[in-house]
Motif scaffolding. Structure first.
Motif, PDB file in Angstrom:
ATOM      1  N   PRO A  71       0.678  -1.252  -0.190  1.00 29.23           N
ATOM      2  CA  PRO A  71      -0.073   0.103   0.124  1.00 29.23           C
ATOM      3  C   PRO A  71       0.813   1.359   0.249  1.00 29.23           C
ATOM      4  N   ARG A 126      -0.483   7.066  -4.661  1.00 26.29           N
ATOM      5  CA  ARG A 126      -0.379   8.319  -3.569  1.00 26.29           C
ATOM      6  C   ARG A 126       0.910   8.842  -2.993  1.00 26.29           C
ATOM      7  N   GLY A 133       6.972   5.118   1.115  1.00 27.77           N
ATOM      8  CA  GLY A 133       6.725   5.207   2.439  1.00 27.77           C
ATOM      9  C   GLY A 133       7.985   4.811   3.558  1.00 27.77           C
ATOM     10  N   ALA A 163      11.353   2.294   4.761  1.00 28.99           N
ATOM     11  CA  ALA A 163      11.722   0.891   5.060  1.00 28.99           C
ATOM     12  C   ALA A 163      10.220   0.131   5.230  1.00 28.99           C
ATOM     13  N   ASP A 164      10.399  -1.270   4.826  1.00 28.86           N
ATOM     14  CA  ASP A 164       9.336  -1.937   5.120  1.00 28.86           C
ATOM     15  C   ASP A 164       9.374  -2.511   6.626  1.00 28.86           C
ATOM     16  N   ILE A 165       8.562  -1.847   7.382  1.00 34.45           N
ATOM     17  CA  ILE A 165       8.639  -2.022   8.915  1.00 34.45           C
ATOM     18  C   ILE A 165       8.443  -3.472   9.254  1.00 34.45           C
ATOM     19  N   ARG A 166       7.658  -4.330   8.579  1.00 29.67           N
ATOM     20  CA  ARG A 166       7.316  -5.570   8.612  1.00 29.67           C
ATOM     21  C   ARG A 166       8.621  -6.707   8.484  1.00 29.67           C
ATOM     22  N   GLY A 222      13.177   6.010   4.541  1.00 30.03           N
ATOM     23  CA  GLY A 222      14.046   5.448   3.610  1.00 30.03           C
ATOM     24  C   GLY A 222      13.633   6.086   2.411  1.00 30.03           C
ATOM     25  N   GLU A 274      15.316   9.195   2.056  1.00 29.00           N
ATOM     26  CA  GLU A 274      16.778   9.056   1.805  1.00 29.00           C
ATOM     27  C   GLU A 274      17.015   8.677   0.503  1.00 29.00           C
ATOM     28  N   GLU A 302      11.726   8.519  11.509  1.00 27.01           N
ATOM     29  CA  GLU A 302      12.370   6.968  12.003  1.00 27.01           C
ATOM     30  C   GLU A 302      12.073   7.268  13.696  1.00 27.01           C
ATOM     31  N   PRO A 347      17.212   7.170  11.012  1.00 28.92           N
ATOM     32  CA  PRO A 347      17.551   6.840   9.608  1.00 28.92           C
ATOM     33  C   PRO A 347      18.810   6.035   9.507  1.00 28.92           C
ATOM     34  N   GLY A 348      18.648   5.293   8.609  1.00 29.47           N
ATOM     35  CA  GLY A 348      19.687   4.027   8.531  1.00 29.47           C
ATOM     36  C   GLY A 348      20.359   3.830   7.186  1.00 29.47           C
ATOM     37  N   ARG A 376      -3.019   1.369  13.477  1.00 28.89           N
ATOM     38  CA  ARG A 376      -3.585   0.792  12.296  1.00 28.89           C
ATOM     39  C   ARG A 376      -4.657  -0.189  12.483  1.00 28.89           C
ATOM     40  N   LYS A 407     -10.944  -1.164  13.812  1.00 27.51           N
ATOM     41  CA  LYS A 407     -11.451  -2.281  12.894  1.00 27.51           C
ATOM     42  C   LYS A 407     -12.158  -3.164  13.716  1.00 27.51           C
TER      43      LYS A 407
HETATM   44  C1  3H9 Z   1      12.676   3.781   7.647  1.00 29.11           C
HETATM   45  O1  3H9 Z   1      12.446   4.284   6.631  1.00 29.11           O
HETATM   46  C2  3H9 Z   1      14.103   3.332   7.880  1.00 29.11           C
HETATM   47  C3  3H9 Z   1      15.168   3.730   7.118  1.00 29.11           C
HETATM   48  O2  3H9 Z   1      15.658   5.256   7.546  1.00 29.11           O
HETATM   49  C4  3H9 Z   1      16.611   2.982   7.293  1.00 29.11           C
HETATM   50  C5  3H9 Z   1      16.281   1.664   6.709  1.00 29.11           C
HETATM   51  C6  3H9 Z   1      17.604   0.739   6.546  1.00 29.11           C
HETATM   52  N1  3H9 Z   1       6.224  -0.716   6.160  1.00 29.11           N
HETATM   53  O3  3H9 Z   1      -1.034   4.277   7.541  1.00 29.11           O
HETATM   54  P1  3H9 Z   1      -1.702   3.693   6.428  1.00 29.11           P
HETATM   55  C7  3H9 Z   1       1.165  -0.195   6.260  1.00 29.11           C
HETATM   56  S1  3H9 Z   1      11.477   3.366   8.784  1.00 29.11           S
HETATM   57  C8  3H9 Z   1       5.336  -1.540   6.340  1.00 29.11           C
HETATM   58  O4  3H9 Z   1      -3.276   3.173   7.324  1.00 29.11           O
HETATM   59  P2  3H9 Z   1      -2.242   6.127   5.065  1.00 29.11           P
HETATM   60  C9  3H9 Z   1       0.124  -0.042   7.440  1.00 29.11           C
HETATM   61  O5  3H9 Z   1       0.486  -0.953   8.349  1.00 29.11           O
HETATM   62  C10 3H9 Z   1      10.124   3.818   7.980  1.00 29.11           C
HETATM   63  N2  3H9 Z   1       3.948  -1.135   6.277  1.00 29.11           N
HETATM   64  O6  3H9 Z   1      -2.120   4.451   5.359  1.00 29.11           O
HETATM   65  C11 3H9 Z   1      -1.047  -0.137   6.732  1.00 29.11           C
HETATM   66  O7  3H9 Z   1      -1.371  -1.530   6.592  1.00 29.11           O
HETATM   67  P3  3H9 Z   1      -2.798  -2.237   6.945  1.00 29.11           P
HETATM   68  C12 3H9 Z   1       9.871   5.067   7.851  1.00 29.11           C
HETATM   69  C13 3H9 Z   1       3.528  -0.186   6.177  1.00 29.11           C
HETATM   70  O8  3H9 Z   1      -2.762   6.370   3.881  1.00 29.11           O
HETATM   71  C14 3H9 Z   1      -0.964   0.308   5.395  1.00 29.11           C
HETATM   72  O9  3H9 Z   1       0.431   0.199   4.937  1.00 29.11           O
HETATM   73  N3  3H9 Z   1       8.626   5.333   7.327  1.00 29.11           N
HETATM   74  C15 3H9 Z   1       4.416   0.956   6.347  1.00 29.11           C
HETATM   75  O10 3H9 Z   1      -3.156   6.673   6.201  1.00 29.11           O
HETATM   76  C16 3H9 Z   1      -1.548   1.724   5.117  1.00 29.11           C
HETATM   77  O11 3H9 Z   1      -1.158   2.490   6.152  1.00 29.11           O
HETATM   78  C17 3H9 Z   1       7.625   5.757   8.182  1.00 29.11           C
HETATM   79  O12 3H9 Z   1       7.614   5.702   9.449  1.00 29.11           O
HETATM   80  C18 3H9 Z   1       5.993   0.631   6.237  1.00 29.11           C
HETATM   81  N4  3H9 Z   1       6.674   1.626   6.196  1.00 29.11           N
HETATM   82  O13 3H9 Z   1      -0.716   6.651   5.519  1.00 29.11           O
HETATM   83  C19 3H9 Z   1       6.111   5.902   7.385  1.00 29.11           C
HETATM   84  N5  3H9 Z   1       3.810   2.233   6.343  1.00 29.11           N
HETATM   85  O14 3H9 Z   1      -3.470  -1.986   5.922  1.00 29.11           O
HETATM   86  C20 3H9 Z   1       4.971   4.920   8.114  1.00 29.11           C
HETATM   87  C21 3H9 Z   1       2.774   1.775   6.211  1.00 29.11           C
HETATM   88  O15 3H9 Z   1      -2.296  -3.841   6.956  1.00 29.11           O
HETATM   89  N6  3H9 Z   1       3.977   4.974   7.339  1.00 29.11           N
HETATM   90  N7  3H9 Z   1       2.367   0.455   6.251  1.00 29.11           N
HETATM   91  O16 3H9 Z   1      -3.148  -2.047   8.335  1.00 29.11           O
HETATM   92  C22 3H9 Z   1       3.109   6.194   7.603  1.00 29.11           C
HETATM   93  O17 3H9 Z   1       3.393   7.157   8.141  1.00 29.11           O
HETATM   94  C23 3H9 Z   1       1.637   5.963   6.925  1.00 29.11           C
HETATM   95  O18 3H9 Z   1       1.358   4.693   6.522  1.00 29.11           O
HETATM   96  C24 3H9 Z   1       1.531   6.643   5.280  1.00 29.11           C
HETATM   97  C25 3H9 Z   1       0.094   6.260   4.611  1.00 29.11           C
HETATM   98  C26 3H9 Z   1       1.717   8.250   5.591  1.00 29.11           C
HETATM   99  C27 3H9 Z   1       2.619   6.438   4.550  1.00 29.11           C
END
Ligand code: 3H9
Length: 659
Positions: free
Chosen positions: A27, A62, A66, A68-71, A107, A110, A130, A137-138, A277, A281
């Protein structure tokens, strides 16, 4: 040319000699393993094909990316890592430009930093959130961002996780331009950059800011981080960017990221992320459509009603406030306008939005005007007779399909519903004060609430930007019931030998903004006292009962507003009061109890255990649907530190819940 698929979620096509790479990983286009693999293959392809002059990276839907994949956190690593992808991007021999169509988070942001140019579409946004997940940030963010926007702005952005829009990103130097057609503009930039030495962010010098400005920005972040380690590490790493080489900075960042990712703090914050999230529900509502709500009636425009009115107005609803007299209606309107004014002053609301809100507001002494409301929320005095009389009256006024909601904190909404002709249209909407600010709303699914009424209440709360948690009917719902257990245990401990200030200090060291006795004094002791007096006749005489709070009330010590409560405030500051200490000593003596001492760890453990046990009882009784809902209630309504994950998470993951 037809599209080339680089992985299941990354594809590319050639436009004007440029490889346009699209990340399509619903998503939110997170950088899952197949995205990382696809990006590397796309870069290899662009490098290998002589006719390709450069690359544009964009996202489908949109979101740009978003993050890194937090999962994937906590699972075995899969190559290539995100930092490796960034190195490949930055070192690509042909220009790579990000066409940022939507949110570029973590990410995702980044990726844009490692590109040689960045164009923001009008719907773009940028953030490094992060720290909100307990990590830093990594993938080079702490080292590349200060090279583009300077140390002070980077500290502020990475330390807070704040989201910025394209105009601010342009001002800061984070993007090269903003364009309605971001793809066309990005293609243009690739053509401009082709054949020139690459603009590698890692090679830029960090603009050295005034040390005082850097210190002030760091201090501001640290002062808000209350016991969390990620913000402090983020600040340290950004500062390092101007002191160490780029490579050394990246190495430190990676090690810090990996250490924090596996920390208790990060696990707790990830739990909160997914809990939010899940909240609201409800399986039984899967195929239930909510009713249309455009006009909300609010009966009672005191502090709570006015706060609810502001939340509804700013979410775009028409609001009809109802008071008993013209004079009270005028005051109610003034109160609502006053809250809107404060929001404008604090920068949370634009002046034009304030005007629009006021144009959609009517406050009247004529309850008959609620005939046009789709939903009526009562926020009147918390008394059963008052509320049932009001609901019976509303029966004869509102449309047959209108929803009636009660904002009661402690009364039984089933009894309020039973007094009406249509209990199926009654639901509880328990807001927290100030209702325009506090995110939490307990949505009470009463015995007779119709599914579409519950679905409508949830949709309404979400549109208000709230975090709705569904709960069944019980005294105090989820939050106040756990809070009562928490307070009861704290009072037991006072009787057992801990001083109130010791308990408060232990809770504050754990991460609560305020200890329980300080909260108690802030809220006022008299409401709980009145409730205890009401319940006295039905109380189990064999159950342990601590009389100290009653004795404080009998002495007129109702808390902060009377200058004295568990503490003394007569000097303007909170101080320990020997009179309270003497009263506690006397109460112990009256029960023949000899006090013992407590460590801060024991205090916190016992209080968290009391909360978690009450939470388990709520789950067993079916009042709460999932333990993560309980955590959200305590975090968002009662100051439980989010970075500890909530009482249920703490109990489930750590038997010893010491700080
Ligand atoms: C990172 O990036 C580390 C890096 O610096 C370094 C790496 C080496 N991963 O919020 P929603 C799922 S850390 C996996 O309802 P919206 C969420 O669980 C990451 N899943 O939608 C949900 O699943 P479900 C930094 C994710 O439109 C579905 O997507 N990034 C992730 O209201 C919809 O989400 C963040 O912290 C993810 N990263 O908002 C951003 N993100 O339908 C975190 C979302 O099964 N995300 N899901 O319940 C957000 O802030 C909001 O989700 C976003 C969309 C604004 C993107």
């Amino acid at each position: 040319m037809s599209a080339t698929r680089f992985s299941e979620s990354v594809s590319g096509s050639i436009r004007d000699g440029v490889l346009v790479v699209t990340i399509d990983n619903a998503p939110v286009n997170a950088t899952s393993a197949h995205v990382r693999q696809g990006l590397v293959k796309a870069l290899d392809h662009a490098s290998a094909v002589g006719t390709v002059i450069g690359v544009v990276i964009t996202g489908a839907g949109r979101t740009f990316v978003g993050g890194a994949d937090i999962r994937e956190f906590g699972k075995p690593p899969v190559e290539p890592t995100l930092p490796e992808v960034m190195q490949r991007l930055e070192n690509c021999g042909k220009p790579v430009v990000a066409a940022v169509n939507g949110a570029a988070l973590g990410g995702g942001c980044e990726i844009t930093l490692a590109c040689h140019g960045r164009i923001a579409g009008e719907a773009a946004s940028f953030a490094m959130p992060e720290v909100k997940l307990g990590i830093v940030p990594g993938a080079g963010g702490t080292q590349r961002l200060p090279r583009l926007v300077g140390t002070v702005a980077a500290i502020e952005l990475i330390g807070s996780g704040r989201t910025i829009k394209p105009d601010e990103a342009l001002k800061l130097g984070l993007v090269d331009g903003i364009a309605a057609d971001h793809l066309a503009a990005a293609l243009g930039l690739v053509h401009q950059l082709a054949g020139q030495p690459q603009r590698r962010t890692g090679l830029l010098d960090v603009h050295v800011a005034e040390p005082a400005a850097v210190d002030a920005a760091s201090k501001k972040i640290l002062s808000r981080s209350r016991g969390q380690s990620a913000p402090a590490e983020a600040v340290r790493l950004v500062r390092l960017a101007s002191e160490a080489t780029f490579q050394d900075g990246l190495t430190d960042e990676r090690a810090t990221f990996l250490r924090l990712r596996d920390s208790r703090e990060a696990a707790a914050l990830r739990h909160v992320f997914f809990a939010e999230r899940q909240a609201g529900k409800v399986d039984k509502l899967n195929s239930v459509a909510p009713r249309k709500i455009e006009t909300a009636g609010i009966v009672g425009t005191g502090l709570m009603g006015a706060g609810i009115a502001v939340a509804a107005l700013t979410a775009g609803y028409r609001v009809i406030g109802v008071e008993q007299t013209e004079d009270a209606a005028t005051k109610g309107r003034e109160r609502i306008a006053g809250i809107l004014d404060k929001s404008v002053q604090s920068g949370r609301l634009a002046t034009t939005v304030r005007e629009e809100c006021l144009a959609r507001l009517a406050v009247t002494a004529n309850i008959g005007e609620l005939a046009t409301a789709d939903l009526v929320i009562e926020a009147v005095f918390d008394d059963l007779t008052v509320k049932t009389a009001l609901f019976q009256r509303l029966d004869g006024i509102v449309r047959p399909d209108a929803i009636l909601a009660t904002n009661t904190s402690y009364l039984n909404p089933d009894e309020i519903a039973a007094a009406t002709a249509h209990p199926e249209r009654v639901v509880g909407l328990h807001f927290f004060s100030p209702a325009n600010i506090m995110r939490l709303v307990e949505v009470v699914d009463c015995k007779a609430t119709a599914p579409d009424v519950l679905a409508s209440a949830l949709a309404f709360a979400r549109k208000l930007g709230k975090l709705p948690v569904v709960c069944g009917v019980t005294e105090g719902f989820i939050g106040n019931r756990i809070f009562s257990a928490y307070r009861r245990e704290a009072e037991f401990m006072v009787e057992d030998g801990a001083a109130p200030e010791e308990i408060d200090a232990a809770l504050e060291a754990y991460g609560f903004p305020m200890g329980i006795f300080t909260v108690y004094d802030m809220a006022g002791l008299e409401i709980a006292w009145a409730r205890r007096k009401r319940q006295a006749a039905t109380r189990d005489p064999k159950a342990r009962y601590v009389e100290i709070a009653d004795q404080l009330c009998e002495a007129g010590r109702f808390g902060r507003k009377t200058g004295k409560g568990w503490y003394d405030y007569s000097s303007g500051e909170k101080s320990v009061d020997p009179e309270v200490a003497a009263l506690i000593v006397a109460a112990r003596a009256a029960k023949d109890m000899s006090p013992r001492s407590f460590t801060p760890g024991e205090i916190v453990n016992r209080l968290l255990r009391a909360m978690a046990d009450e939470g388990t009882a709520l789950l067993t009784e079916g009042i709460a649907a999932r333990s993560s809902d309980i955590d959200l209630v305590m975090i968002n309504g009662y100051g439980f530190p989010a970075h500890k994950g909530g009482p249920m998470f703490a109990a489930e993951t750590h038997k010893d819940m010491t700080p």
